[in-house]
Design a protein around this motif. Structure first.
Motif, mmCIF file in Angstrom:
data_model
loop_
_atom_site.group_PDB
_atom_site.id
_atom_site.type_symbol
_atom_site.label_atom_id
_atom_site.label_comp_id
_atom_site.label_asym_id
_atom_site.label_seq_id
_atom_site.Cartn_x
_atom_site.Cartn_y
_atom_site.Cartn_z
ATOM 1 N N VAL A 180 -19.221 -40.172 -11.829
ATOM 2 C CA VAL A 180 -20.563 -40.707 -11.602
ATOM 3 C C VAL A 180 -20.590 -41.628 -10.393
ATOM 4 O O VAL A 180 -21.474 -41.541 -9.548
ATOM 5 N N PRO A 202 -23.071 -35.893 -12.370
ATOM 6 C CA PRO A 202 -23.146 -36.424 -13.730
ATOM 7 C C PRO A 202 -21.900 -36.054 -14.528
ATOM 8 O O PRO A 202 -21.528 -34.905 -14.629
ATOM 9 N N MET A 214 -22.818 -43.573 -17.457
ATOM 10 C CA MET A 214 -23.823 -43.932 -16.468
ATOM 11 C C MET A 214 -24.296 -45.363 -16.631
ATOM 12 O O MET A 214 -24.424 -45.881 -17.655
#
Length: 75
Positions: A63, A69, A75
Motif C-alpha cells: 500500500v 491495494p 490501509m
C-alpha cells in the motif's frame, strides 16, 4: 525441530503472498496453506502467528510504496 522450521517457512511464504495479493484475507491465506504444514498444535500456532505478521507487514509495504491495494486492514 524440522516441523517447526517448515511451519515458520510456510507461514512466511503464505504471509507474503497473502499480503501482496488484493482480496485474499488472512483467514483465506491461513486455510490455503494449512494442508502443507504438520498438524501439531505448536506448528499450527507458529504458522498462524508468522502468517499474521508477514501479511500485515507486506500488505502495508504494497500500500505505501507500490500504491497497489494489499490487505484491507493495512490501509
Amino acid at each position: 525441530m524440522i516441523d517447526i522450521v517448515q511451519s515458520v517457512g510456510f507461514g512466511l511464504l503464505s504471509g507474503v503472498l497473502t499480503g501482496l495479493m488484493p482480496g485474499i484475507g488472512i483467514m483465506l491465506g491461513f486455510l490455503l496453506f494449512l494442508p502443507l504444514i504438520p498438524l501439531d498444535p505448536l506448528c499450527v500456532l507458529l504458522y498462524g502467528i508468522v502468517l499474521k505478521v508477514g501479511s500485515q507487514f507486506f500488505g502495508s509495504m504494497a500500500v505505501l510504496y507500490l500504491k497497489i491495494p494489499g490487505e484491507s486492514s493495512s490501509m
